[in-house]
Write a protein that holds these residues in place. Structure first.
Motif, PDB file in Angstrom:
ATOM      1  N   SER A 602      -8.366 -43.334  34.391  1.00 26.63           N
ATOM      2  CA  SER A 602      -7.605 -43.121  35.633  1.00 26.63           C
ATOM      3  C   SER A 602      -7.319 -41.644  35.864  1.00 26.63           C
ATOM      4  N   LEU A 603      -7.344 -40.853  34.784  1.00 30.40           N
ATOM      5  CA  LEU A 603      -7.151 -39.405  34.899  1.00 30.40           C
ATOM      6  C   LEU A 603      -8.472 -38.679  35.105  1.00 30.40           C
ATOM      7  N   ASN A 604      -9.546 -39.461  35.362  1.00 27.30           N
ATOM      8  CA  ASN A 604     -10.886 -38.892  35.567  1.00 27.30           C
ATOM      9  C   ASN A 604     -11.374 -38.125  34.347  1.00 27.30           C
ATOM     10  N   ARG A 605     -11.116 -38.717  33.166  1.00 29.28           N
ATOM     11  CA  ARG A 605     -11.584 -38.125  31.907  1.00 29.28           C
ATOM     12  C   ARG A 605     -12.461 -39.122  31.149  1.00 29.28           C
ATOM     13  N   PRO A 606     -13.633 -39.487  31.739  1.00 27.28           N
ATOM     14  CA  PRO A 606     -14.491 -40.453  31.046  1.00 27.28           C
ATOM     15  C   PRO A 606     -15.023 -39.923  29.720  1.00 27.28           C
ATOM     16  N   ASN A 607     -15.178 -38.598  29.624  1.00 29.22           N
ATOM     17  CA  ASN A 607     -15.644 -38.014  28.355  1.00 29.22           C
ATOM     18  C   ASN A 607     -14.646 -38.286  27.234  1.00 29.22           C
ATOM     19  N   ALA A 608     -13.343 -38.315  27.559  1.00 37.21           N
ATOM     20  CA  ALA A 608     -12.322 -38.645  26.556  1.00 37.21           C
ATOM     21  C   ALA A 608     -12.495 -40.081  26.081  1.00 37.21           C
ATOM     22  N   CYS A 609     -12.859 -40.962  27.000  1.00 34.59           N
ATOM     23  CA  CYS A 609     -13.055 -42.371  26.624  1.00 34.59           C
ATOM     24  C   CYS A 609     -14.229 -42.531  25.673  1.00 34.59           C
ATOM     25  N   LEU A 610     -15.292 -41.761  25.886  1.00 37.53           N
ATOM     26  CA  LEU A 610     -16.433 -41.827  24.966  1.00 37.53           C
ATOM     27  C   LEU A 610     -16.040 -41.338  23.580  1.00 37.53           C
ATOM     28  N   ILE A 611     -15.247 -40.287  23.526  1.00 35.15           N
ATOM     29  CA  ILE A 611     -14.775 -39.771  22.226  1.00 35.15           C
ATOM     30  C   ILE A 611     -13.910 -40.824  21.535  1.00 35.15           C
ATOM     31  N   ILE A 612     -13.041 -41.489  22.300  1.00 33.44           N
ATOM     32  CA  ILE A 612     -12.189 -42.534  21.714  1.00 33.44           C
ATOM     33  C   ILE A 612     -13.048 -43.662  21.160  1.00 33.44           C
ATOM     34  N   PHE A 613     -14.089 -44.049  21.910  1.00 36.10           N
ATOM     35  CA  PHE A 613     -15.013 -45.079  21.437  1.00 36.10           C
ATOM     36  C   PHE A 613     -15.643 -44.651  20.108  1.00 36.10           C
ATOM     37  N   GLN A 614     -16.103 -43.423  20.025  1.00 31.58           N
ATOM     38  CA  GLN A 614     -16.726 -42.923  18.793  1.00 31.58           C
ATOM     39  C   GLN A 614     -15.719 -42.870  17.646  1.00 31.58           C
ATOM     40  N   GLN A 615     -14.463 -42.543  17.972  1.00 32.76           N
ATOM     41  CA  GLN A 615     -13.426 -42.535  16.935  1.00 32.76           C
ATOM     42  C   GLN A 615     -13.173 -43.939  16.392  1.00 32.76           C
ATOM     43  N   MET A 616     -13.279 -44.945  17.259  1.00 32.62           N
ATOM     44  CA  MET A 616     -13.101 -46.320  16.793  1.00 32.62           C
ATOM     45  C   MET A 616     -14.145 -46.682  15.736  1.00 32.62           C
ATOM     46  N   LEU A 617     -15.372 -46.224  15.937  1.00 33.16           N
ATOM     47  CA  LEU A 617     -16.425 -46.455  14.940  1.00 33.16           C
ATOM     48  C   LEU A 617     -16.092 -45.731  13.636  1.00 33.16           C
ATOM     49  N   LYS A 618     -15.558 -44.538  13.761  1.00 29.17           N
ATOM     50  CA  LYS A 618     -15.164 -43.753  12.576  1.00 29.17           C
ATOM     51  C   LYS A 618     -14.002 -44.421  11.846  1.00 29.17           C
ATOM     52  N   PHE A 619     -13.003 -44.902  12.591  1.00 27.28           N
ATOM     53  CA  PHE A 619     -11.836 -45.534  11.978  1.00 27.28           C
ATOM     54  C   PHE A 619     -12.202 -46.867  11.328  1.00 27.28           C
ATOM     55  N   ASN A 620     -13.248 -47.502  11.833  1.00 26.98           N
ATOM     56  CA  ASN A 620     -13.724 -48.734  11.194  1.00 26.98           C
ATOM     57  C   ASN A 620     -14.133 -48.466   9.757  1.00 26.98           C
ATOM     58  N   LYS A 621     -14.746 -47.323   9.519  1.00 27.65           N
ATOM     59  CA  LYS A 621     -15.160 -46.959   8.160  1.00 27.65           C
ATOM     60  C   LYS A 621     -13.986 -46.439   7.340  1.00 27.65           C
ATOM     61  N   GLU A 622     -13.062 -45.732   7.995  1.00 27.71           N
ATOM     62  CA  GLU A 622     -11.958 -45.106   7.264  1.00 27.71           C
ATOM     63  C   GLU A 622     -10.882 -46.102   6.850  1.00 27.71           C
ATOM     64  N   TYR A 623     -10.453 -46.962   7.773  1.00 28.91           N
ATOM     65  CA  TYR A 623      -9.371 -47.881   7.401  1.00 28.91           C
ATOM     66  C   TYR A 623      -9.575 -49.297   7.935  1.00 28.91           C
ATOM     67  N   GLY A 624     -10.837 -49.644   8.245  1.00 27.84           N
ATOM     68  CA  GLY A 624     -11.146 -51.028   8.574  1.00 27.84           C
ATOM     69  C   GLY A 624     -10.754 -51.470   9.957  1.00 27.84           C
ATOM     70  N   LEU A 625     -10.633 -50.533  10.907  1.00 28.05           N
ATOM     71  CA  LEU A 625     -10.326 -50.909  12.282  1.00 28.05           C
ATOM     72  C   LEU A 625     -11.437 -51.813  12.810  1.00 28.05           C
ATOM     73  N   LYS A 626     -11.055 -52.818  13.571  1.00 24.42           N
ATOM     74  CA  LYS A 626     -12.032 -53.716  14.189  1.00 24.42           C
ATOM     75  C   LYS A 626     -12.968 -52.919  15.106  1.00 24.42           C
ATOM     76  N   LEU A 627     -14.256 -53.262  15.072  1.00 25.85           N
ATOM     77  CA  LEU A 627     -15.223 -52.563  15.913  1.00 25.85           C
ATOM     78  C   LEU A 627     -14.964 -52.872  17.389  1.00 25.85           C
ATOM     79  N   PRO A 628     -15.373 -51.941  18.296  1.00 27.62           N
ATOM     80  CA  PRO A 628     -15.203 -52.202  19.733  1.00 27.62           C
ATOM     81  C   PRO A 628     -15.818 -53.543  20.128  1.00 27.62           C
TER      82      PRO A 628
END
Length: 838
Positions: A602-628
C-alpha cells in the motif's frame, strides 16, 4: 577326534587376539583412541569382532576421561554405542550385564536438556535396565543397583522434558522395594536431580507427599525446592495451578508434620511469606494463617531467642497484619514472645509491631510508642534499629496509617534515634502509593529519595530487591502522566542513574510514550540499549541468536512494533526500519508476514515485499518459520503485477517453480497469470494459460482465468481478443464453462480500449436481445466509463435510459459513473486491504 580338536582352535585364537587387542588399546593415548573409535564408527556393517574392539576402545576412552576429570564427547559416546548395539538388536550380545551399562551411564557428566538429545541410546539402555529388575531378589547389593538405575531414569525423564513419567517412576520404585530407608533415599536423590533442571511444583508436591516430612532438614530442602518452582511458575504466568499446588502443600504439612510444633510452624511460615509477599491469593493466605492458628500449644512456643531468618515469628506476624489477622495468630504468638525488658532485637520488633497494630489508633504518633522507641534505642545496636525502622514503616502501610503518622515516625527516627531512610524505606513507601493508585505521588517519592535531602544510592541494590519497585513506579507514571515527552525522557534519565537496565514493563510503557510522540527512532534506540545481549557474548552471530525473542515472550513490545509497522503513514522508511528491527530482535509469527507485506504494498514498496518473502525463506532455515503459503504467493503475484514490478514477478515465479511445498492449483496459476497480464508479457501469459489448461477439467480453467486472458489479449490487439472469444471452447481444451458477467464485461472493455465504441454498444444490444447474459450494473458502468468520446457516450446514455432506466439512475446516485470525465480508466484494481491486527 581331529574334528573335535579343531572346534577349540578358533575360540582359543579369538581369546589370544582379544587379549592382544586389550593390551594394545589400553596403551593408546586418548587422541589415538578417539581417532580409532571414529574410524570404526564410520565403517559399514561392523563385524562382531570389531564391535567388541569398539566397546573396549569406548571403555578405555571413558576411563581415561574419568581419570583426567575431562569432559566427555557425547556424540562420540553415542556414535560408538549406536554402532555396537545396532538400534538395540545386539544389546544383549555386547552388554551382557547391568554393570557394563551402568559404567557408561555413570561416565556421562554434565547432562542438560540440550545435550541429552545427542545420546539417542539412553532410552534403549534404561528400558533394558528396567526389564532386568523384574523378579530381582532383594539384597543390599541389588538394592544399591536398583537405586542407581532409577536415579538414571529420573535424570533422563527430567532432562528430556518427559516429566509426566516421573510419578510412575516413584510408584514403580516403591513397588519393587518398599524399604522405607531406601525409598527415602530415592526421594532425596530425585530432589538432587530436580536441582539440576527447572523444578515444577506439581512433581515436587508428589515428592513431599511420598516423603511425608520425616526429617526436618530433608523436608526443608523439599519445601525450598517447591517454592523455587512456584516462583518460576509465577514469573511465567501459571498462577491458577500455582494456587492449587500451594494449597495442597499446606494440607500435606498439616497432615504429616505433627511430631514437632516448631517444624510445622517453620514450614508454614515459609509458605505464608511466599504467598503474602507475592500477593498470590488472599484466601490462600487466610488458609495458611488458619492452619498456623491450629498448631498445638502455639501460644507456648518461644522463638525469639534464635535467628531463623525469613522463617522467624516476626515474619509471620508481619504477614498476618497484612491481612488483618483473621484467626488471632498474633495474639497467640505475642503471649510468649513480647518482653519490653528484653535486649533481643527480635523481641522489640515483635513488641513494636504489636503496639502499632493493636494500640495505635490516632492519626499521630503517640507518646507511648515514642517512649518504647527511646527504650529500644538504649538497648539495641544501630543495625538492629535500622531493620526495625523499615519493618515499622511496612506495618504502617499494612495498617493504613495516615501520611501524617508515617511522616512523624520517619521524623522521630531521624531526630531522636539518628536513623535515616534507606533504599528499603523508600521502596516500601513508593509501593504503598502505587497500591493506593497514586502513581504521581509514588514517582515524586523516588525523586525525593535521590534529591539533596536524602541522596539515596539505589545502585547499591545489586540483587534488584528494591529496583523492581522503581521500575513499577516508572511504568505507572508513563501510563498515567500528562507530562510532555521531554519531561518523561528527563525522568527516564534519572531512573537510569541507578545503573540498571529497565525491566520489561517499564521499557514497554516508555516505548509507548515515545511512539505516541513520534519519536520512533528514540524508541528503537531505547530497545537497542535495554534489550541488547549481555556483553559477555562474543561475536555478532551469537549475540543475534541470543537476542531473537519469540513473538510471545515480550508481547507488549512486539505488539507495539508490529502495530506501528501497520499504522504508521508519515514516512515509509520508518516502517521499514521498524520491520527490520523486529526481524532482528524477534521470531516473527508467520501470520504477521502477510499484513506487513500488504502494508508495504500500500506504500508502493513492492521491492520491500520481495525482500520480506526472501527473508521468510531464510527464517525457515534459521528458526523453522513456516514457508510462504499459497495465500502469500497469490497476493504477491497479483500486486507485483498491479505495481508493474517486473523483477518481482519473474523472481517469484522462479521461487514457485522450485517450491515443492506449494500445490500448483488454478488459484495460484491465476495469480501468476494476473502478474504477467499486468506486465503485458503475452508470451509468459500464454505459457501459464497452457499450464492451467493442462489441469483436470474439474479443477482447471475457471471464469477468472478467462477474464485474465481476455485482458491479456486486449493489450495485444482487438483481433486477438475476438479470436480468443470466438474460440473459447477450443483454447480451453474443450472444457464446458459457463461465462459470467465479469467475462462479458472484460470483452466489452476490450472493444472500448481499442476505440470501437459503436462495436461495444452493438455487443451490449446483442446480448440484451439474445439474452446471452442478464445485463447488470457492472456491464452498464463499464460501457459508460470506458466510452471516452462525448458523442458516443451520449448514445450510451440514450440506450441506458431506454432499456435500463432504474439501473442507470441508481448508478448516477451512487456516483459510480465518471460523469464529465473522459480519461482512460485502468484495468488494474489497486486497492490493497490491510489485515486487522485485532
Amino acid at each position: 577326534m581331529m574334528l573335535r580338536s579343531c572346534q577349540f582352535i578358533r575360540p582359543l585364537r579369538w581369546v589370544l587376539i582379544r587379549n592382544f587387542d586389550l593390551k594394545f588399546y589400553s596403551s593408546l593415548n586418548n587422541d589415538d583412541t578417539v581417532l580409532e573409535i571414529r574410524r570404526l564408527c564410520r565403517t559399514d556393517n561392523l563385524s562382531n569382532d570389531k564391535k567388541f574392539k569398539l566397546k573396549e576402545l569406548l571403555n578405555t576412552y571413558i576411563s581415561n576421561k574419568n581419570r583426567d576429570n575431562g569432559g566427555q564427547d557425547y556424540s562420540l559416546i553415542n556414535d560408538s554405542v549406536e554402532a555396537i548395539i545396532n538400534k538395540g538388536d545386539d544389546l544383549g550380545t555386547f552388554f551382557k550385564n547391568d554393570n557394563e551399562i551402568l559404567n557408561i551411564l555413570d561416565s556421562i557428566k554434565g547432562l542438560n536438556s540440550e545435550n541429552i538429545r545427542t545420546l539417542q541410546f539412553l532410552p534403549v539402555f534404561l528400558n533394558r535396565l528396567a526389564l532386568n529388575q523384574k523378579g530381582m531378589v532383594s539384597s543390599t547389593k541389588e538394592n544399591g543397583k536398583l537405586l542407581e538405575i532409577y536415579e538414571h531414569m529420573v535424570r533422563f525423564v527430567l532432562m528430556s522434558n518427559k516429566r509426566f513419567h516421573f510419578p510412575k517412576l516413584i510408584e514403580e520404585f516403591y513397588a519393587k522395594n518398599p524399604d522405607p530407608k531406601l525409598f527415602n533415599k530415592f526421594i532425596m536423590k530425585s530432589v538432587e536431580s530436580f536441582k539440576s533442571v527447572s523444578p515444577d511444583s506439581k512433581n515436587i508436591l508428589i515428592l513431599a507427599q511420598y516423603y511425608r516430612f520425616k526429617e526436618f532438614a530433608q523436608s526443608t530442602e523439599i519445601i525450598e525446592l517447591f517454592l523455587e518452582a512456584c516462583e518460576e511458575e509465577l514469573e511465567n504466568g501459571y498462577k491458577d495451578n500455582l494456587v492449587d499446588n500451594l494449597h495442597k502443600m499446606v494440607e500435606l504439612i498439616d497432615e504429616f508434620c505433627n511430631v514437632n510444633s516448631f517444624e510445622k510452624f517453620y514450614h508454614l511460615s515459609s509458605i505464608l511469606k511466599f504467598v503474602a509477599e507475592n500477593s498470590i491469593d488472599k484466601e490462600l493466605s487466610k488458609f495458611v494463617m488458619l492452619t498456623i492458628s491450629k498448631i498445638p500449644n502455639l501460644e507456648k512456643l518461644f522463638f525469639l531467642d534464635k535467628d531463623y531468618g525469613d522463617h522467624s515469628v516476626n515474619t509471620v506476624v508481619t504477614n498476618c497484619i497484612k491481612y488483618n489477622d483473621p484467626y488471632g495468630v498474633i495474639e497467640l504468638l505475642a503471649r510468649k514472645n513480647i518482653d519490653s525488658n528484653s535486649a533481643l532485637p527480635s523481641s522489640w520488633e515483635m513488641l513494636l509491631q504489636y503496639e502499632i497494630y493493636k494500640k495505635e489508633r490516632g492519626d499521630e504518633l503517640s507518646e507511648a510508642i515514642k517512649e518504647k522507641l527511646i527504650k529500644a534505642y538504649s538497648l539495641l545496636e544501630n543495625s538492629d534499629l535500622e531493620k526495625i525502622f523499615n519493618k515499622l514503616i511496612l506495618i504502617c502501610t499494612y495498617c493504613d496509617k495516615s501520611d501524617l503518622y508515617i511522616s512523624q515516625l520517619r521524623s522521630f527516627f531521624k531526630e531522636k534515634i539518628k536513623i535515616d531512610e534507606d533504599c528499603l524505606s523508600f521502596a516500601i513507601l513508593i509501593n504503598n502509593e502505587l497500591n493506593k493508585g497514586d502513581s504521581n505521588r509514588a514517582w515524586k517519592l523516588f525523586l525525593e529519595s535521590i534529591g539533596p535531602k536524602y541522596y539515596i544510592d539505589w545502585s547499591t541494590d545489586e540483587d534488584g530487591m528494591y529496583l523492581s519497585v522503581l521500575f513499577k513506579a516508572f511504568t505507572h507514571y508513563c501510563h498515567d502522566t500528562t507530562d510532555d515527552i521531554k519531561t518523561i525522557f528527563k525522568n527516564y534519565k534519572l531512573l537510569k542513574s541507578v545503573g540498571q537496565r529497565l525491566d520489561y514493563n517499564a521499557i514497554s510503557a516508555f516505548l509507548a510514550k515515545l511512539i505516541e510522540s513520534d519519536y520512533v527512532g528514540d524508541g528503537i534506540e531505547l530497545l537497542e540499549r535495554e534489550l541488547s545481549a549481555p556483553e559477555t557474548l562474543q561475536g555478532e552471530e551469537e549475540r543475534r541468536n541470543a537476542m531473537r525473542y519469540d513473538s510471545t515472550s515480550l508481547p507488549e513490545i512486539y505488539d507495539q512494533l508490529y502495530s506501528l509497522i501497520l499504522t504508521y503513514n508519515k514516512n515509509e522508511e520508518t516502517n521499514w526500519v521498524v520491520y527490520n528491527y523486529l526481524c532482528k530482535k524477534f521470531r516473527i509469527s508467520f501470520d504477521h508476514f502477510l499484513p506487513v507485506m500488504q502494508k508495504f504494498m500500500s506504500l508502493n514498496r513492492p521491492n520491500a515485499c520481495l525482500i520480506i518473502f526472501q527473508q521468510m525463506l531464510k527464517f525457515n532455515k534459521e528458526y523453522g518459520l513456516k514457508l510462504p503459503d499459497e495465500t502469500i504467493y497469490c497476493f504477491l503475484f497479483r500486486n507485483f503485477g498491479k505495481q508493474l514490478y517486473e523483477d518481482g514477478v519473474f523472481k517469484l515465479h522462479l521461487y514457485l517453480k522450485t517450491d515443492i511445498s506449494i500445490n500448483l492449483n488454478i488459484n495460484i496459476l491465476n495469480s501468476v497469470l494476473e502478474g504477467y497480464c499486468h506486465l503485458q508479457d503475452f508470451l509468459k501469459t500464454r505459457d501459464v494459460f497452457d499450464q492451467a489448461c493442462s489441469l483436470p477439467e474439474s479443477r482447471g480453467v475457471n471464469n477468472e482465468t478467462i477474464t485474465l486472458m481476455l485482458k491479456a489479449n486486449t493489450y495485444t490487439s482487438l483481433r486477438n481478443l475476438q479470436l480468443f472469444w470466438n474460440n473459447l471452447s477450443e483454447v480451453t481444451g474443450g472444457s464446458y464453462l459457463i461465462l459470467n458477467e465479469e467475462n462479458y464485461e472484460q470483452y466489452l472493455i476490450g472493444f472500448c480500449y481499442h476505440d470501437e465504441y459503436d462495436g461495444a454498444l452493438a455487443l451490449a444490444e446483442e446480448w440484451r436481445v439474445n439474452k446471452d447474459i442478464e445485463i447488470g450494473d457492472k456491464i452498464l458502468k463499464s460501457l459508460y466509463n470506458w466510452t471516452l468520446l462525448p458523442e458516443k457516450r451520449e448514445k450510451v446514455i440514450e440506450w441506458c435510459g431506454k432499456y435500463f432506466p432504474k439501473q442507470y439512475k441508481r448508478l448516477l446516485e451512487r456516483k459510480e459513473l465518471n460523469v464529465n470525465n473522459f480519461e482512460l480508466p485502468s484495468m488494474m484494481d489497486n486497492n490493497i486491504k490491510i489485515v486487522s491486527t485485532k
